[in-house]
Motif scaffolding. Structure first.
Motif, PDB file in Angstrom:
ATOM      1  N   GLU A  97       7.873  31.973  71.706  1.00 20.87           N
ATOM      2  CA  GLU A  97       8.363  30.762  72.665  1.00 20.87           C
ATOM      3  C   GLU A  97       7.289  30.968  73.871  1.00 20.87           C
ATOM      4  OE1 GLU A  97      12.091  28.689  74.934  1.00 20.87           O
ATOM      5  OE2 GLU A  97      11.598  31.024  75.307  1.00 20.87           O
ATOM      6  N   ASP A  98       6.637  32.047  74.107  1.00 20.97           N
ATOM      7  CA  ASP A  98       5.883  32.252  75.138  1.00 20.97           C
ATOM      8  C   ASP A  98       4.311  32.075  75.036  1.00 20.97           C
ATOM      9  OD1 ASP A  98       5.383  34.334  73.514  1.00 20.97           O
ATOM     10  OD2 ASP A  98       5.427  35.762  75.126  1.00 20.97           O
ATOM     11  N   LEU A  99       3.931  31.166  73.970  1.00 26.40           N
ATOM     12  CA  LEU A  99       2.721  30.732  73.700  1.00 26.40           C
ATOM     13  C   LEU A  99       2.412  29.781  74.743  1.00 26.40           C
ATOM     14  CD1 LEU A  99       2.628  30.820  70.014  1.00 26.40           C
ATOM     15  CD2 LEU A  99       1.726  32.452  71.328  1.00 26.40           C
ATOM     16  N   PRO A 100       1.115  29.596  75.262  1.00 26.07           N
ATOM     17  CA  PRO A 100       0.543  28.712  76.304  1.00 26.07           C
ATOM     18  C   PRO A 100       0.593  27.321  75.797  1.00 26.07           C
ATOM     19  CG  PRO A 100      -1.325  30.008  75.456  1.00 26.07           C
ATOM     20  CD  PRO A 100       0.085  30.508  74.896  1.00 26.07           C
ATOM     21  N   ASP A 101       0.511  27.095  74.424  1.00 27.82           N
ATOM     22  CA  ASP A 101       0.415  25.702  73.926  1.00 27.82           C
ATOM     23  C   ASP A 101       1.482  24.991  73.414  1.00 27.82           C
ATOM     24  OD1 ASP A 101      -0.121  27.452  71.974  1.00 27.82           O
ATOM     25  OD2 ASP A 101      -1.680  26.562  71.036  1.00 27.82           O
ATOM     26  N   LEU A 102       2.635  25.524  73.362  1.00 33.77           N
ATOM     27  CA  LEU A 102       3.770  25.139  72.764  1.00 33.77           C
ATOM     28  C   LEU A 102       3.981  23.511  73.032  1.00 33.77           C
ATOM     29  CD1 LEU A 102       6.307  27.788  72.796  1.00 33.77           C
ATOM     30  CD2 LEU A 102       5.131  26.880  70.844  1.00 33.77           C
ATOM     31  N   ASP A 103       4.274  22.746  72.300  1.00 34.18           N
ATOM     32  CA  ASP A 103       4.567  21.506  72.412  1.00 34.18           C
ATOM     33  C   ASP A 103       6.176  21.198  72.257  1.00 34.18           C
ATOM     34  OD1 ASP A 103       5.180  21.444  69.562  1.00 34.18           O
ATOM     35  OD2 ASP A 103       3.235  20.483  69.061  1.00 34.18           O
ATOM     36  N   GLU A 104       6.517  20.122  72.451  1.00 36.25           N
ATOM     37  CA  GLU A 104       8.032  19.825  72.647  1.00 36.25           C
ATOM     38  C   GLU A 104       8.650  20.163  70.979  1.00 36.25           C
ATOM     39  OE1 GLU A 104      11.265  16.373  73.599  1.00 36.25           O
ATOM     40  OE2 GLU A 104       9.394  16.033  74.030  1.00 36.25           O
ATOM     41  N   THR A 106       7.694  22.218  68.733  1.00 33.24           N
ATOM     42  CA  THR A 106       7.749  23.497  68.434  1.00 33.24           C
ATOM     43  C   THR A 106       8.738  24.421  69.394  1.00 33.24           C
ATOM     44  OG1 THR A 106       5.313  23.435  68.162  1.00 33.24           O
ATOM     45  CG2 THR A 106       6.256  25.688  68.279  1.00 33.24           C
ATOM     46  N   THR A 107       8.915  23.785  70.297  1.00 29.76           N
ATOM     47  CA  THR A 107       9.968  24.572  71.446  1.00 29.76           C
ATOM     48  C   THR A 107      11.561  24.282  70.724  1.00 29.76           C
ATOM     49  OG1 THR A 107       8.382  24.325  73.375  1.00 29.76           O
ATOM     50  CG2 THR A 107      10.901  24.459  73.646  1.00 29.76           C
ATOM     51  N   ASN A 108      11.448  23.077  70.320  1.00 25.89           N
ATOM     52  CA  ASN A 108      12.848  22.577  69.839  1.00 25.89           C
ATOM     53  C   ASN A 108      13.175  23.427  68.476  1.00 25.89           C
ATOM     54  OD1 ASN A 108      13.573  20.970  71.921  1.00 25.89           O
ATOM     55  ND2 ASN A 108      12.588  18.950  70.614  1.00 25.89           N
ATOM     56  N   LYS A 109      12.016  23.613  67.571  1.00 24.67           N
ATOM     57  CA  LYS A 109      12.209  24.321  66.593  1.00 24.67           C
ATOM     58  C   LYS A 109      12.603  25.929  66.773  1.00 24.67           C
ATOM     59  CE  LYS A 109       9.526  25.434  62.334  1.00 24.67           C
ATOM     60  NZ  LYS A 109       8.172  25.467  61.813  1.00 24.67           N
ATOM     61  N   PHE A 110      12.032  26.638  67.789  1.00 27.51           N
ATOM     62  CA  PHE A 110      12.305  27.664  68.132  1.00 27.51           C
ATOM     63  C   PHE A 110      13.619  27.862  68.688  1.00 27.51           C
ATOM     64  CE2 PHE A 110      12.862  30.680  71.485  1.00 27.51           C
ATOM     65  CZ  PHE A 110      12.272  32.066  71.221  1.00 27.51           C
ATOM     66  N   ARG A 111      14.245  26.858  69.424  1.00 30.90           N
ATOM     67  CA  ARG A 111      15.467  26.935  69.853  1.00 30.90           C
ATOM     68  C   ARG A 111      16.609  26.958  68.763  1.00 30.90           C
ATOM     69  NH1 ARG A 111      14.644  23.190  75.396  1.00 30.90           N
ATOM     70  NH2 ARG A 111      13.184  24.782  76.745  1.00 30.90           N
ATOM     71  N   MET A 112      16.315  25.958  67.906  1.00 33.60           N
ATOM     72  CA  MET A 112      17.236  25.727  66.913  1.00 33.60           C
ATOM     73  C   MET A 112      17.398  26.860  65.925  1.00 33.60           C
ATOM     74  SD  MET A 112      16.526  21.978  65.744  1.00 33.60           S
ATOM     75  CE  MET A 112      17.788  21.856  64.179  1.00 33.60           C
ATOM     76  N   ALA A 113      16.373  27.646  65.785  1.00 33.62           N
ATOM     77  CA  ALA A 113      15.956  29.064  65.021  1.00 33.62           C
ATOM     78  C   ALA A 113      16.807  30.043  65.706  1.00 33.62           C
ATOM     79  CB  ALA A 113      14.610  29.266  64.498  1.00 33.62           C
ATOM     80  N   HIS A 114      16.670  29.987  66.921  1.00 33.82           N
ATOM     81  CA  HIS A 114      17.230  31.138  67.852  1.00 33.82           C
ATOM     82  C   HIS A 114      18.699  31.073  67.875  1.00 33.82           C
ATOM     83  CE1 HIS A 114      17.614  33.159  71.982  1.00 33.82           C
ATOM     84  NE2 HIS A 114      17.517  34.088  71.128  1.00 33.82           N
ATOM     85  N   GLU A 115      19.232  29.709  67.759  1.00 37.39           N
ATOM     86  CA  GLU A 115      20.495  29.624  67.901  1.00 37.39           C
ATOM     87  C   GLU A 115      21.255  30.186  66.667  1.00 37.39           C
ATOM     88  OE1 GLU A 115      24.001  25.871  68.196  1.00 37.39           O
ATOM     89  OE2 GLU A 115      21.886  25.465  68.824  1.00 37.39           O
ATOM     90  N   GLN A 116      20.674  29.724  65.436  1.00 42.43           N
ATOM     91  CA  GLN A 116      21.120  30.319  64.087  1.00 42.43           C
ATOM     92  C   GLN A 116      20.951  31.784  63.923  1.00 42.43           C
ATOM     93  OE1 GLN A 116      22.930  27.315  63.111  1.00 42.43           O
ATOM     94  NE2 GLN A 116      22.375  28.467  61.289  1.00 42.43           N
ATOM     95  N   TYR A 117      19.949  32.345  64.433  1.00 40.57           N
ATOM     96  CA  TYR A 117      19.682  33.901  64.431  1.00 40.57           C
ATOM     97  C   TYR A 117      20.713  34.378  64.853  1.00 40.57           C
ATOM     98  CZ  TYR A 117      17.479  38.205  66.226  1.00 40.57           C
ATOM     99  OH  TYR A 117      17.400  39.240  66.726  1.00 40.57           O
ATOM    100  N   LEU A 118      21.018  33.950  66.414  1.00 43.60           N
ATOM    101  CA  LEU A 118      21.983  34.635  66.988  1.00 43.60           C
ATOM    102  C   LEU A 118      23.507  34.599  66.428  1.00 43.60           C
ATOM    103  CD1 LEU A 118      21.239  33.298  70.643  1.00 43.60           C
ATOM    104  CD2 LEU A 118      20.785  35.534  69.858  1.00 43.60           C
ATOM    105  N   LYS A 119      23.692  33.367  65.765  1.00 51.04           N
ATOM    106  CA  LYS A 119      25.062  33.089  65.195  1.00 51.04           C
ATOM    107  C   LYS A 119      25.176  34.091  64.060  1.00 51.04           C
ATOM    108  CE  LYS A 119      25.980  28.275  66.753  1.00 51.04           C
ATOM    109  NZ  LYS A 119      26.242  27.020  65.974  1.00 51.04           N
ATOM    110  N   GLU A 120      24.271  34.133  63.101  1.00 50.86           N
ATOM    111  CA  GLU A 120      24.380  35.098  61.913  1.00 50.86           C
ATOM    112  C   GLU A 120      24.444  36.626  62.363  1.00 50.86           C
ATOM    113  OE1 GLU A 120      21.619  34.182  58.707  1.00 50.86           O
ATOM    114  OE2 GLU A 120      21.874  31.880  58.842  1.00 50.86           O
TER     115      GLU A 120
END
Length: 334
Positions: A97-104, A106-120
């Motif tokens: 998530e800390d890349l300087p050129d992240l667009d919206e 990519t950010t949403n994709k990170f957050r959705m994957a992060h949520e699934q990662y934590l739940k599992e």
């Protein structure tokens, strides 16, 4: 925790943290005349949990086992770290998530994957990484809790805890300043407290204020030698001799007894014993005399500032002679 300095710094800093956090809440409730109802209690609980979490994160050296106050508050440090991570691997893909050129997108994709990662990983969608027996506010309001964390600093004995001497004086002064500020803030509320103030708040204020005053008094004694009555008589007797005032021995004894708070006969008895110290000194007495000598020299002649003062010079010479005589007697015993 084997390191005494670390152990007692941890204890004092925890106490100050609890006292300050409690004081912040009490001052807000009283100064703003907030009703101490369930709605505000829930808001206070959230606020306290946030400051507890911050204190835990900032003082990880004190918590190798991820719990505070001997298990009263327990953290899942791994979950805490996972919740704020900027990089993780899920289903064979590494997300950052800390890349300087992240667009919206990519950010949403990170957050959705992060949520699934934590739940599992944790098999839940409620990530409660801080567990408290009841809740933080009730814990901080409990007088037995305050007594416990104070006693861990003071020790069970009525005598002062000499292990506190391991803490630097500059650090102790900083602790004292923080405690003085806490006490001052609580004292300033006295006129604002009224019959309508919630009993819980009044009791909480008194508890925090009383134990903060106790700890402040305890810290003021750190580094000071424990003198018995006979040691005090010895110091004052030599000081009066150095001043060389024109008064009788009885009047000197009366003065010393008044200052120390003991019978005149006790002073007279001890004064007659002092000559024995140079003939029958043991290691314990020699050690005490050296402590007295160090105290007098550091207090009355710091950095040799009073070498030219005849009274100070004479007084310190009397103390020095007593130490030398005791050293000689101690060597003869061996």
């Amino acid at each position: 925790m084997d390191n005494k300095e670390l152990k007692y710094k941890k204890g004092i800093e925890e106490f100050i943290f609890v006292a300050k956090s409690s004081t912040d809440i009490i001052c807000d409730v009283v100064s703003n005349d907030l009703p101490f109802n369930e709605y505000n209690k829930e808001k206070i609980e959230v606020r306290l949990r946030n400051v507890v979490e911050m204190f835990f994160k900032n003082n990880r050296k004190y918590y190798p086992d991820d719990n505070m106050f001997e298990g009263e508050i327990v953290f899942d440090a791994e979950m805490m770290s996972d919740l704020v991570t900027h990089e993780f691997t899920y289903d064979g893909v590494t997300y950052k998530e800390d890349l300087p050129d992240l667009d919206e997108a990519t950010t949403n994709k990170f957050r959705m994957a992060h949520e699934q990662y934590l739940k599992e990983k944790y098999h839940t969608d409620r990530f409660e990484y801080m567990k408290v027996g009841t809740n933080v506010m009730e814990l901080f309001q409990d007088e037995q809790f305050f007594k416990k964390i104070y006693t861990e600093i003071n020790g069970e004995s009525k005598k002062r805890n000499k292990d506190l001497d391991s803490i630097k004086i500059s650090t102790l002064k900083n602790y004292a300043y923080q405690l003085e500020e806490i006490v001052s803030r609580l004292e300033s509320l006295s006129d604002k407290m009224n019959v309508m103030s919630a009993f819980e708040v009044k009791r909480w204020k008194e508890c925090v204020q009383n134990y903060s005053c106790n700890l402040l008094m305890l810290l003021s004694k750190v580094g000071s030698p424990d003198f018995n009555t006979i040691d005090g008589v010895f110091i004052l007797k030599n000081l009066l001799d150095a001043i060389d005032i024109n008064t009788s021995m009885d009047d000197k004894d009366k003065f010393i007894a008044s200052v120390i708070g003991c019978p005149i006969s006790t002073v007279t008895t001890y004064r007659n014993k002092f000559n024995e110290w140079g003939r029958k000194a043991d290691e314990a007495r020699l050690s005490k005399l050296k402590t007295i000598q160090n105290l007098c020299e550091s207090s009355l002649n710091p950095e040799s500032n009073n070498d030219g003062n005849p009274v100070v010079k004479k007084f310190l010479s009397y103390i020095g002679k007593a130490v030398r005589d005791a050293e000689g007697a101690s060597k003869k015993k061996k």
